[in-house]
Design a protein around this motif. Structure first.
Motif, PDB file in Angstrom:
ATOM      1  N   TYR A 173       5.818   6.114  -2.672  1.00  0.00           N
ATOM      2  CA  TYR A 173       5.267   5.264  -1.616  1.00  0.00           C
ATOM      3  C   TYR A 173       5.529   5.881  -0.243  1.00  0.00           C
ATOM      4  CZ  TYR A 173       4.555   1.907  -5.320  1.00  0.00           C
ATOM      5  OH  TYR A 173       4.133   1.306  -6.470  1.00  0.00           O
ATOM      6  N   GLY A 174       6.791   6.217   0.016  1.00  0.00           N
ATOM      7  CA  GLY A 174       7.129   6.806   1.309  1.00  0.00           C
ATOM      8  C   GLY A 174       6.589   8.224   1.443  1.00  0.00           C
ATOM      9  N   ASP A 175       6.664   9.000   0.357  1.00  0.00           N
ATOM     10  CA  ASP A 175       6.136  10.368   0.407  1.00  0.00           C
ATOM     11  C   ASP A 175       4.667  10.351   0.806  1.00  0.00           C
ATOM     12  OD1 ASP A 175       8.456  11.683  -0.248  1.00  0.00           O
ATOM     13  OD2 ASP A 175       7.991  11.915  -2.377  1.00  0.00           O
ATOM     14  N   TYR A 176       3.919   9.429   0.196  1.00  0.00           N
ATOM     15  CA  TYR A 176       2.476   9.353   0.454  1.00  0.00           C
ATOM     16  C   TYR A 176       2.212   8.967   1.913  1.00  0.00           C
ATOM     17  CZ  TYR A 176      -2.381   7.778   0.025  1.00  0.00           C
ATOM     18  OH  TYR A 176      -3.731   7.602   0.200  1.00  0.00           O
ATOM     19  N   CYS A 177       2.952   7.947   2.399  1.00  0.00           N
ATOM     20  CA  CYS A 177       2.734   7.479   3.783  1.00  0.00           C
ATOM     21  C   CYS A 177       3.121   8.547   4.795  1.00  0.00           C
ATOM     22  CB  CYS A 177       3.571   6.231   4.065  1.00  0.00           C
ATOM     23  SG  CYS A 177       3.096   4.795   3.122  1.00  0.00           S
ATOM     24  N   LEU A 178       4.190   9.261   4.486  1.00  0.00           N
ATOM     25  CA  LEU A 178       4.782  10.117   5.517  1.00  0.00           C
ATOM     26  C   LEU A 178       4.336  11.570   5.436  1.00  0.00           C
ATOM     27  CD1 LEU A 178       6.723   9.415   7.717  1.00  0.00           C
ATOM     28  CD2 LEU A 178       8.621  10.128   6.269  1.00  0.00           C
ATOM     29  N   PHE A 179       4.176  12.100   4.257  1.00  0.00           N
ATOM     30  CA  PHE A 179       4.006  13.551   4.125  1.00  0.00           C
ATOM     31  C   PHE A 179       2.620  13.995   3.645  1.00  0.00           C
ATOM     32  CE2 PHE A 179       8.664  12.869   3.301  1.00  0.00           C
ATOM     33  CZ  PHE A 179       9.104  13.390   4.507  1.00  0.00           C
ATOM     34  N   LEU A 368       9.903   1.731   2.876  1.00  0.00           N
ATOM     35  CA  LEU A 368       9.571   0.625   1.960  1.00  0.00           C
ATOM     36  C   LEU A 368       9.806  -0.731   2.632  1.00  0.00           C
ATOM     37  CD1 LEU A 368      10.857   1.619  -1.611  1.00  0.00           C
ATOM     38  CD2 LEU A 368       8.543   1.747  -0.684  1.00  0.00           C
ATOM     39  N   ALA A 369      10.900  -0.837   3.400  1.00  0.00           N
ATOM     40  CA  ALA A 369      11.171  -2.096   4.113  1.00  0.00           C
ATOM     41  C   ALA A 369      10.098  -2.336   5.164  1.00  0.00           C
ATOM     42  CB  ALA A 369      12.561  -2.051   4.752  1.00  0.00           C
ATOM     43  N   ASN A 370       9.703  -1.262   5.846  1.00  0.00           N
ATOM     44  CA  ASN A 370       8.648  -1.385   6.849  1.00  0.00           C
ATOM     45  C   ASN A 370       7.353  -1.882   6.203  1.00  0.00           C
ATOM     46  OD1 ASN A 370       7.739  -0.746   9.685  1.00  0.00           O
ATOM     47  ND2 ASN A 370       6.341   0.582   8.545  1.00  0.00           N
ATOM     48  N   GLU A 371       7.045  -1.338   5.038  1.00  0.00           N
ATOM     49  CA  GLU A 371       5.839  -1.763   4.309  1.00  0.00           C
ATOM     50  C   GLU A 371       5.935  -3.233   3.902  1.00  0.00           C
ATOM     51  OE1 GLU A 371       2.800  -0.079   3.303  1.00  0.00           O
ATOM     52  OE2 GLU A 371       3.566   0.971   5.047  1.00  0.00           O
ATOM     53  N   ALA A 372       7.148  -3.639   3.478  1.00  0.00           N
ATOM     54  CA  ALA A 372       7.317  -5.028   3.032  1.00  0.00           C
ATOM     55  C   ALA A 372       7.075  -6.002   4.186  1.00  0.00           C
ATOM     56  CB  ALA A 372       8.728  -5.233   2.466  1.00  0.00           C
ATOM     57  N   VAL A 373       7.435  -5.564   5.404  1.00  0.00           N
ATOM     58  CA  VAL A 373       7.322  -6.464   6.555  1.00  0.00           C
ATOM     59  C   VAL A 373       5.939  -6.402   7.187  1.00  0.00           C
ATOM     60  CG1 VAL A 373       8.219  -6.860   8.883  1.00  0.00           C
ATOM     61  CG2 VAL A 373       9.788  -6.495   6.997  1.00  0.00           C
ATOM     62  N   CYS A 374       5.340  -5.220   7.234  1.00  0.00           N
ATOM     63  CA  CYS A 374       4.017  -5.175   7.878  1.00  0.00           C
ATOM     64  C   CYS A 374       2.988  -4.299   7.174  1.00  0.00           C
ATOM     65  CB  CYS A 374       4.132  -4.809   9.346  1.00  0.00           C
ATOM     66  SG  CYS A 374       5.252  -3.522   9.671  1.00  0.00           S
ATOM     67  N   GLY A 375       3.235  -3.885   5.954  1.00  0.00           N
ATOM     68  CA  GLY A 375       2.222  -3.115   5.238  1.00  0.00           C
ATOM     69  C   GLY A 375       1.421  -4.008   4.311  1.00  0.00           C
ATOM     70  N   GLU A 376       0.471  -3.408   3.663  1.00  0.00           N
ATOM     71  CA  GLU A 376      -0.393  -4.217   2.793  1.00  0.00           C
ATOM     72  C   GLU A 376      -0.187  -3.894   1.326  1.00  0.00           C
ATOM     73  OE1 GLU A 376      -4.246  -3.517   4.377  1.00  0.00           O
ATOM     74  OE2 GLU A 376      -3.801  -4.692   6.166  1.00  0.00           O
ATOM     75  N   GLY A 377       0.680  -2.929   1.034  1.00  0.00           N
ATOM     76  CA  GLY A 377       0.845  -2.498  -0.353  1.00  0.00           C
ATOM     77  C   GLY A 377      -0.184  -1.427  -0.663  1.00  0.00           C
ATOM     78  N   ILE A 378       0.260  -0.407  -1.343  1.00  0.00           N
ATOM     79  CA  ILE A 378      -0.659   0.693  -1.647  1.00  0.00           C
ATOM     80  C   ILE A 378      -0.998   0.628  -3.131  1.00  0.00           C
ATOM     81  CG2 ILE A 378      -0.986   3.194  -1.587  1.00  0.00           C
ATOM     82  CD1 ILE A 378       1.515   3.115   0.374  1.00  0.00           C
ATOM     83  N   ASN A 379      -2.283   0.723  -3.416  1.00  0.00           N
ATOM     84  CA  ASN A 379      -2.695   0.756  -4.811  1.00  0.00           C
ATOM     85  C   ASN A 379      -2.949   2.206  -5.197  1.00  0.00           C
ATOM     86  OD1 ASN A 379      -3.877   0.546  -7.287  1.00  0.00           O
ATOM     87  ND2 ASN A 379      -4.918  -1.366  -6.788  1.00  0.00           N
ATOM     88  N   PHE A 380      -2.128   2.703  -6.117  1.00  0.00           N
ATOM     89  CA  PHE A 380      -2.283   4.088  -6.532  1.00  0.00           C
ATOM     90  C   PHE A 380      -3.276   4.241  -7.688  1.00  0.00           C
ATOM     91  CE2 PHE A 380       1.661   4.464  -4.120  1.00  0.00           C
ATOM     92  CZ  PHE A 380       1.358   5.571  -3.347  1.00  0.00           C
TER      93      PHE A 380
END
Ligand SMILES: Nc1ncnc2c1ncn2[C@@H]1O[C@H](COP(=O)(O)OP(=O)(O)OP(=O)(O)O)[C@@H](O)[C@H]1O
Ligand SMILES: [Mg+2]
Length: 397
Positions: A173-179, A368-380
Motif C-alpha cells: 500500500y505504502g510502496d505503491y503510494c510513495l514509490f 497506512l494511518a494517513n490513508e485510514a484518516v483521509c484516503g479512500e482505500g486502494i483496490n489492487f
C-alpha cells in the motif's frame, strides 16, 4: 460531536499531517520511530521524513518477548502482561524521541503503531482447513494513546485478513503510494527478519502490483549468530564470509513446501526457526559443519530464495531497478549474492528515493494511518480483495 472525533475531523482536513510511524519487526532489534510530514493521500501522497530513530530493545525486553514469540505453547499470563507492558514502553520511547527532537506531543497528529508480532499463522503454515489466515500483534493502541496524548491507529493487519489477505506483507500500500513512478518498473525489496518485495509496474496499474514474502531475510542469521557466536547478528557478514557454502545443506533447506506454494505467500520465524535448520541438517547428514559454514550456508539460503522469488516476476530481457531496505541491506554478502544471481538488477537503496532504508517500514505504517484518516482505500484488483483502509482508532481520552 465527540471532541475526539472533532479533533480527528480537523486532522483529516489539514494540508499536512505529522504522523509517527512505528515498526518493531520479527528481528526484535528495536522500535523504529519515524516522524513523517504527510500531505495528500493515495497516489498524491508526499512524505518528508522529519526524524528517525531506532530505539534498541534492551536485552531484558527481548527476553520477555521471546518467552511467547513464535512459540506454539506459551504462558497465557505472559502474553497478557506483555500487551500493556510493551505498549507503555513504546509510549515512553516515543515521548523520549520527541523530547530529543524538540517536538511536543501536541505537534503530532497521529501515531501509527504496528505493534509487536508474536505469532503469524497463515493457512499455508497452520494447514488446518477449518481455520482462517491469522496473525497476532500485541501492544494495544489505547495504552499508547493515553500515555502520549496522541490519537493512535494500531493493529493494521486484521483488516487485511478480514478482507481476504494473509495480513502481510502490507508494504504494497505504502510502496505503491510513495514509490510508483510512471514509465519505470520498480521493485522494492525489504530484508528484515523475513524478506519481501513489492513489484510496482511503470504503467501504474494497481492490478499489476505484486507483493510477496520470499522466505527468510535475517531471521535465521540472527538465530544462529546468537547460538553459535553469542552475538545479536552477523554484523557485515563477518562470520559468514569466513565460511563456505555447503551445497547439500543448502538443498535440504530449500526443500520445503513453502517454496512450492503459489505467490503471493507469507511466512515467519514460526517456520524459519532453529528447528527448521536442525531438521534440514539431520535430513542431509550435515550436522558436523563449522559455525562459519553454517552462517555462510544460511546467508546463501536467504539470497537464493530472494533471487528465485524475484526471478518469478522479472522478464529476462529487461533491466530492473531494485530499491533495498531493512537491516539486510547492510549485509554485504547477502546483497552481493543477490546481485550475482540476478546480474541485470541494479541494487539501489531507498535512501536514493528520499526515505532511509532503515526507516522505510515505519514510514509505510505512517502512510497506512494517513490513508485510514483521509484516503479512500486502494483496490489492487485481486480477486476477493476489496479496497480497504487499515488500522483501529484509539483516542487519548
Ligand atoms: N551491518 C549489518 N550487517 C548485517 N546484518 C545487519 C546489519 N545491520 C542490521 N542487520 C540485520 O538487520 C536486522 C534488523 O532488520 P530490520 O529492523 O529491518 O528487521 P525487522 O525488525 O525484523 O523488521 P521487518 O518486520 O521489516 O522484518 C538485524 O537483526 C540484523 O540481522
Ligand atoms: Mg527492526
Amino acid at each position: 460531536m465527540n471532541r475526539n472525533l472533532q479533533h480527528l475531523f480537523t486532522i483529516a482536513q489539514k494540508p499536512v499531517r505529522r504522523i509517527i510511524g512505528l515498526m518493531s519487526g520479527t528481528s526484535l532489534d528495536g522500535l523504529d520511530v519515524a516522524l513523517c510530514a504527510i500531505s495528500g493521500s493515495g497516489m498524491e501522497t508526499q512524505v518528508t521524513l522529519e526524524h528517525f530513530d531506532t530505539v534498541p530493545y534492551p536485552v531484558a525486553v527481548k527476553d520477555e518477548i521471546r518467552k511467547v514469540f513464535a512459540k506454539d505453547t506459551i504462558s497465557f499470563q505472559q502474553l497478557c502482561l506483555l500487551n500493556p507492558w510493551l505498549a507503555n514502553l513504546h509510549a515512553q520511547w516515543i515521548l523520549e524521541c520527541l523530547q530529543k527532537w524538540n517536538v511536543t506531543p501536541e505537534e503530532v497528529d497521529l501515531i501509527a503503531s504496528h505493534g509487536q508480532t508474536v505469532y503469524h499463522s497463515p493457512k499455508i503454515l497452520h494447514r488446518l482447513p477449518d481455520f482462517p489466515n491469522a496473525t497476532l500483534q500485541i501492544v494495544d493502541g489505547d495504552h499508547i494513546a493515553v500515555k502520549t496524548g496522541i490519537i493512535t491507529l494500531s493493529d493494521f493487519r486484521q483488516k487485511h485478513i478480514a478482507a481476504g489477505g494473509e495480513g502481510a506483507p502490507l508494504a504494497l500500500y505504502g510502496d505503491y503510494c510513495l514509490f510508483s513512478q510512471r514509465g519505470v518498473d520498480r521493485i522494492m525489496l525489504n530484508m528484515g527478519g523475513i524478506a519481501n518485495f513489492t513489484f510496482l509496474p511503470g504503467n501504474l496499474d494497481p492490478s499489476g502490483v505484486f507483493v510477496t514474502d520470499t522466505g527468510p531475510g535475517n531471521t535465521l542469521l540472527d538465530a544462529f549468530a546468537r547460538e553459535l557466536f553469542q552475538v545479536e547478528y552477523d554484523k557485515d557478514a563477518l562470520f559468514a564470509k569466513q565460511g563456505a557454502v555447503n551445497e547439500v545443506l543448502l538443498k535440504a533447506l530449500k526443500n520445503d513446501p513453502f517454496f512450492k506454494e503459489p505467490f503471493p505467500r507469507t511466512t515467519g520465524p514460526e517456520l524459519f526457526s532453529k528447528a527448521y535448520v536442525k531438521t534440514a541438517q539431520e535430513r542431509s547428514d550435515t550436522t558436523g559443519l563449522s559455525p562459519y559454514d553454517i552462517m555462510a550456508t544460511l546467508t546463501h539460503f536467504s539470497a537464493d530464495t530472494i533471487a528465485d522469488a524475484l526471478k518469478s516476476v522479472l522478464q529476462e530481457d529487461k533491466d530492473y531497478a531494485v530499491y533495498i531496505s531493512g537491516g539486510g541491506a547492510h549485509n554485504p554478502l547477502l546483497t552481493g549474492l543477490i546481485t550475482e544471481r540476478l546480474p541485470r538488477l541494479q541494487l539501489h537503496t531507498t535512501d536514493e528515493l528520499g526515505i532511509a532504508g532503515d526507516a522505510k517500514e515505519a514510514v509505510l505504517f505512517a502512510i497506512l494511518a494517513n490513508e485510514a484518516v483521509c484516503g479512500e482505500g486502494i483496490n489492487f484488483g485481486k480477486p476477493g480483495m476489496p479496497a480497504i483502509t487499515m488500522g483501529k482508532l484509539s483516542f487519548p481520552a
